[in-house]
Structures are given as C-alpha cells and as structure tokens.
Write an enzyme that holds these catalytic residues in place. Sequence first.
Site, PDB file in Angstrom:
ATOM      1  CB  SER A   8      -0.914   0.008   1.223  1.00  0.00           C
ATOM      2  OG  SER A   8      -0.160   0.294   2.380  1.00  0.00           O
ATOM      3  CE  LYS A   9      -2.898   3.174  -1.255  1.00  0.00           C
ATOM      4  NZ  LYS A   9      -3.689   2.331  -0.390  1.00  0.00           N
ATOM      5  NE  ARG A  10      -0.104   0.342   5.820  1.00  0.00           N
ATOM      6  CZ  ARG A  10       0.581  -0.693   6.272  1.00  0.00           C
ATOM      7  NH1 ARG A  10       1.753  -0.500   6.832  1.00  0.00           N
ATOM      8  NH2 ARG A  10       0.097  -1.907   6.176  1.00  0.00           N
ATOM      9  CG  HIS A  11       4.376  -0.874   2.472  1.00  0.00           C
ATOM     10  ND1 HIS A  11       3.105  -1.321   2.266  1.00  0.00           N
ATOM     11  CD2 HIS A  11       4.756  -1.351   3.672  1.00  0.00           C
ATOM     12  CE1 HIS A  11       2.736  -2.055   3.310  1.00  0.00           C
ATOM     13  NE2 HIS A  11       3.728  -2.074   4.172  1.00  0.00           N
TER      14      HIS A  11
END
Length: 494
Positions: free
Chosen positions: A253-256
Amino acid sequence: MSQIRVRFAPSPTGSLHIGGARTALFNWLFARSHGGVMVLRLEDTDTERFIAEAAEQIGRTLAWLGLEWDEGPDKGGPYGPYRQSERVEIYRAAAQQLVDKGLAYPCYCTKEELAAMREEARRKGQAPRYDGRCCRLSEEERQAKEAAGIKPTLRLKVPQEGQVVVRDLIRGEVSFDNATLDDFIIMKSNGMPTYNFACVVDDAAMRITHVIRAEEHLSNTPKQILIYEALGYELPYFAHVPMILAPDRSKLSKRHGATAVEEFSEQGYLPEAIVNYLALLGWSPGDDREKMTLDEIVRDFSLEAVNKSAAIYDVRKLTWLNAQYLNELPLDTIVARAVPFFKAKGLISKDPSGKDLEYLTTVIDAVRSRVHTLAELAEAATYFFKDDFTYDEKGVRKHFAKKPGEVVEILSRGRDALARVESFTVEETEKAYRKVIDEMGIKGAALIHPTRLALSGRTMGPGLFDIIAVLGKDECIKRLDRAINYIRTLQGQD
RNA sequence: GGCCCCAUCGUCUAGUGGUCCAGGACACCACCCUCUCAAGGUGGAGACACGGGUUCGAGUCCCGUUGGGGCUACCA
C-alpha cells in the site's frame, strides 16, 4: 481454442503499484507469447473511490513500461466500451435475466441493518453471513418496501449444498463448499454492479479466455463461477498469480514508500529494469538467467512456470538491475532518458543539441558506470555544469588541510603543467601530471587526490584525467586557482 | 472466528524421489584490479519451518503443527 484473449482490469482508485504492474506484465507476456489479444478494462464501478486522473495515469504508466494493450478505453475494440461505468445497461440486463429466472432477488436491508447483523454474528462467534431474509419476503411486504421508497440491492441465490471447484492453471483444483458462501450482492442499490458481477459479465462479453489476476481473487472465484453458471456462460481458464508483499510481509500500500511505478520512474529507474525485475518476481526461466531482454522473456514465459508463493519485493535487486541497464543500454538512449533529470536539477535549461548535447553525452559516459539511477546520474554529474560547489569536508581534512603548504606547492606545479599542455586530452594531461610527480619525487596520490577535490569538490568520481579532459583547460585552471586560494586561507588559520 | 492459498540462504529463485554434504542472483564480507568511487574478476559466510508417515531412498509424495498471506463490504 481460438484466439487467446486476456485482460488487465485495474480499478482507477490510485496509481499503478508494482503488484498491479506485475499482474499486467504476466497478462501481457501470456498474450504476446501466444499471439493473443490484451484488453485493458477500467473497473470504475465504485463511484466513491473513483479518481479521474488515475485512469489516465495507469494507462500512461503501462505504456511507459512498454506493456501495450490491443483493446481498451482509448483504443476501442469490438467488445467495447471498456469502461465499466459505461456498461451499466449490460449489467442491468444480465441481472434482470437472473431475476426473471428466479436466481436473484431484491434485498431491502439497509447498510446499517446489515452491519448490525454482522456485529451480532460476530458477538455470537458465528460467521457473518446474510440470512436470506429478503428472499422470503411476501409480495405484499415487498411492495410495501418498494412503496416506502427503499432502493433494493440484488442478491444471487446461492445453493447451500454442494461445492464449487476452481480449476486454476497455477494452483490446480481448489474446492469451496457452497455452504460457506451466502447470497451475495450483485447489484448495488445505486444501480451499479458489484465487482464480482461486473467482472463475470464483462469477461464473458469480452470473450476473455484466460483470467490471469492476483491471488487475492482466488477466494472470489467460487462466487464468480456461480454467476457464470447462473448466466449460462462458459467458464474461462483461471490463473491466480502470487501476491507481491511489502518488505514487512503485509499487503502493498501507499504507506510502504515507493511502490508506485510512477515513483520509480521519477527516481530514475528504467522501464527495462522494472519489467525485467518484475518478471523475475514469481517466475523464472528455469535456469540461471537474470538479466533478460523482453523478447527472451516473451519466448520463455509460461504460466506453468509461475510460482505459487507470495514474493517480497527487494528494491536493492531492482537497483542492481537498473545499474546494469544504465550501463548496457546505448549511450544515446541513456542520454535521452537522463535529460529530464538534468533539467530538474537545473544543470541544463532546455533540450540540448549540438555542442551541449555532445558535452552532456561525454559527461554521462564518464559517470554512468558508478550510479544506479538517472537521478543519481544527474547528482553525480553536477560539478560538470556548476563550479560553485563546496569542498567535501572529509576530503579537505585529508587532502588540503594536513600539509597546506605542501599541497599549495604541489597543486601549483600541477596547475602550471596543465596550463602548458597543448592538446588537452586524457593522455596528454596525464603525461604532464606524471612528469610533475616524477620531478617532485612524490606519490601520484599526493597530486591526484587534491586535484580531484579541487576540480569536483568530491573525493570520488570518474578517473581524474577523464574529469580533466571533459572540463577543459580553462575550467581546470580556474578551479585549481580557486582551490589554491582556498587552501591558503586554511594555512592562515593554523 | 470461518473458508482458501502458501512455506528452499536476509530477499528473489533453481530443484518435479536417488546426479543435493542443495545451484544461481541481489545484499554482505575478503582479496585482486586501481589515482578515488564505482564497474569487473576471484573466493567466503548463508536455506530445505517443525513433527509424523510412505519409500531401499524425500527439499521433492501424504498427514498434522507452526508461521505467513488472502477472502469473509452495496471496495476492487
């Protein structure tokens, strides 16, 4: 089987991440290796999460990667439209068919009621599933709900006996008990189809022969098969490719950080490297080859050779591959790809041509073997375009400040020697420098290291004489004078 | 919780019952090359999750355990 047809069906809710890109790649490889057709279909039935720019961006990214599709929203094709939001009539007709056949029924439960039922089941430790209450509504009750203005959803009647077997090209046969399924929604109350329904209707309508998608959809497949059967459609082949996980083993996801292909592109990764890397994630040619051309991959790719287990992506290997391509692709190609990065750093102002292009090319040739990305390339080349750099601190301590008097003397002799060189080439400048070294009876390093620091501000980089030749006589003299003056100020401080 | 999938070095993988004291790649370490840094070359450390079977023989087949992942939405 006649013509093989596959599809990549992204949901335009964000940018394309490497997992999606890998799925697209495997579809593309399968199509290309079998002379098949690749369809791009936009699954934009979620009106709330829809992002207008996302669709265009995904298309741009796929094209950048070189994964061209044959039919799609922009290209058209015999089975369009290719945007699900433009196909609602088709889904409604299919849904109506199911209602007429008594295989689907309207459900008037609200989201809140449904949520409450789920909560209740959870508290009792039961599996949260719809109990089919609206299926048992009498005609009067149904009319009353209708009169009350409740817009119903449509649910598929799922048999509670027997099982569904998914025949998967990668995983073999996987069976599911119908009893674990409930009457799921196929049409939302806003008139849009749900994913499972639209997907089946379209895959059938678009004559998709092989459904190749991520493993997260394996559990959805029995529901879809039930829809295929209810509609009387022929089943396609299924192939569920393993997921790509983030380094912490969780779903991407984007938080990675940089998992969006576009971000890799912005950082200066090359499409050739990304595609090559992605192909190796979950597939291998069966031998030791790592760096492969697209043609090679197309030739050797097969779904049977695709792994079953999820893979964690490792940027470091991608970075290594990128460095390989950075060095092996034709110099002109790299220069063209690098131009935007040099512009972004303000090193060049417009698309270079003539002498400027020649200079840029020479510079890139000198530094490309020691960087991994185009962004690093521009960074490593800044001093070839600007002379307002500061000297690396460690370098100053080591090469300037230790014995400033001696260094000034050495550098001055070097400077004068360069000033006398007529043909300012790598060979001639090195000859001149070697002579100084001999005459002074010093080690080469005693002259070379301070000179590099003087010319570039850095302690590392291309061979010194390459730097000297690229910079040219005037620039070298100017920078050496500046350094000599700088070291003199250092002397004063002692 | 229920259902489903998966399980070889830190990571990506080769391996489809014997040729595996498990091969390659990235990363790591050492050495060589060398004006620095890279690149390149050579070498090194590093894995069959665990427990039961089946078999003359299992990383390879079966079962279980453990671990990880997915689905379980009027998301896709």
